[in-house]
Scaffold this active site. Structure first.
Site, short mmCIF file in Angstrom:
data_model
loop_
_atom_site.label_atom_id
_atom_site.label_comp_id
_atom_site.label_asym_id
_atom_site.label_seq_id
_atom_site.Cartn_x
_atom_site.Cartn_y
_atom_site.Cartn_z
CG ASP A 67 4.84 50.01 68.13
OD1 ASP A 67 5.43 50.12 67.05
OD2 ASP A 67 5.02 50.80 69.07
CG ASN A 136 11.54 47.32 57.34
OD1 ASN A 136 10.93 48.27 57.85
ND2 ASN A 136 11.45 46.09 57.80
CG HIS A 138 8.87 48.99 60.46
ND1 HIS A 138 10.12 48.42 60.58
CD2 HIS A 138 8.75 49.82 61.51
CE1 HIS A 138 10.70 48.89 61.65
NE2 HIS A 138 9.90 49.74 62.24
CD GLU A 143 9.05 44.40 60.57
OE1 GLU A 143 9.73 44.15 61.56
OE2 GLU A 143 9.43 45.20 59.67
O1 LIG Z 1 12.65 56.05 65.35
P1 LIG Z 1 13.49 54.80 65.20
O2 LIG Z 1 14.15 54.40 66.47
O3 LIG Z 1 14.41 54.88 64.01
O4 LIG Z 1 12.42 53.62 64.91
C1 LIG Z 1 11.72 53.63 63.68
C2 LIG Z 1 10.51 52.77 63.82
O5 LIG Z 1 10.83 51.50 64.42
C3 LIG Z 1 9.91 51.28 65.50
O6 LIG Z 1 10.49 51.71 66.70
C4 LIG Z 1 9.57 49.82 65.55
O7 LIG Z 1 10.76 49.13 65.46
C5 LIG Z 1 8.73 52.10 65.16
O8 LIG Z 1 7.87 52.30 66.23
C6 LIG Z 1 9.43 53.34 64.71
O9 LIG Z 1 8.56 54.17 64.02
#
Ligand SMILES: O=P(O)(O)OC[C@H]1O[C@](O)(CO)[C@@H](O)[C@@H]1O
EC number: 3.5.99.6
Length: 242
Positions: A67, A136, A138, A143
């Site tokens: 992403d 959540n 995702h 999402e």
């Molecule tokens: O590893 P973190 O910083 O908890 O993020 C969790 C998820 O949120 C994201 O950064 C997107 O917000 C994803 O790419 C990632 O897998």
């Protein structure tokens, strides 16, 4: 779904690195699907350390990233373009032209989504897709409510996701409201998926991913239907699954 429960974040990173390094040694021209956020930072550090110590070569691999934010200049410290260079690509000498990440500044974002999906198709198949997971549930920026068959597309970020990522920005107002993400359908085409999770904030999402109903309300639950998924979770992230 194989589940490896480890003590902590560092052990999660080491175990993930072991699996990824083995894949690259077995298949030097592997296509790696890479993630961003704080979860994979430890993994990337392990890969760099291994490369410096053991000379594991990444010169023939190709990468695709899950992403990218829309509207952040690519040189912005919070763009995933910059995140990947600072956390991995600058130290692993992966040829620039072998790395792929959506361009969140393309004037025609729909064309960009189509272009990116075509790049992934042209690479054949992602051999190993690294995933983090949002609290959540995702995956990438898919999402809750995202279609299980979606391809690369534009997503409106949930407020909870913007809040979670605001820790990297000066203020919540600077957190982009949209992103381009590989779709769940794109992710599910990968030959193998490795999902990493650490900390209690992910415990609910991990419980749903492993034991919950397969539902678009929890995007990661679709992984129950993939033939080759490994979860590496620390004890805190696994704490609601005991
Ligand atoms: O590893 P973190 O910083 O908890 O993020 C969790 C998820 O949120 C994201 O950064 C997107 O917000 C994803 O790419 C990632 O897998």
């Amino acid at each position: 779904m194989k589940i490896i429960v480890v003590e902590d974040y560092n052990e999660m990173s080491k175990k993930a690195a072991e699996i990824l390094i083995k894949k690259v040694q077995e298949k030097p021209n592997a296509v790696l699907g890479l993630a961003t956020g704080s979860t994979p930072v430890g993994l990337y550090k392990e890969l760099i350390e291994d490369n410096q110590k053991n000379g594991t070569s990444y010169k023939d691999i190709h990468t695709v990233n899950l992403d990218e934010y829309i509207g952040l200049p690519k040189e912005d410290k919070n763009s995933y373009y910059t995140f990947m260079r600072e956390n991995l690509f600058n130290q692993l000498t992966i040829p620039e032209e072998h790395t792929n990440i959506p361009n969140g500044n393309n004037q025609d974002l729909l064309e960009e989504c189509d272009r990116y999906e075509k790049i992934i198709d042209a690479l054949g198949q992602v051999d190993l897709q690294i995933l983090g997971i949002g609290s959540n549930g995702h995956i990438g920026f898919n999402e809750p409510g995202s279609s299980f068959t979606g391809q690369t597309h534009i997503i409106d970020l949930k407020e909870s996701t913007r809040q979670a990522n605001a820790r990297f920005f000066e203020s919540i107002d600077e957190v982009p409201k949209q992103a381009i993400t590989m779709g769940i359908g794109t992710i599910m085409k990968s030959k193998e998926i490795l999902l990493l999770a650490s900390g209690t904030a992910k415990a609910e999402a991990i419980r749903g991913t492993i034991h919950g109903e397969v539902t678009e309300d929890l995007p990661a639950s679709i992984l129950q239907t993939h033939p080759n998924v490994t979860l590496i979770v620390d004890k805190e992230a696994y704490s609601l699954c005991e």
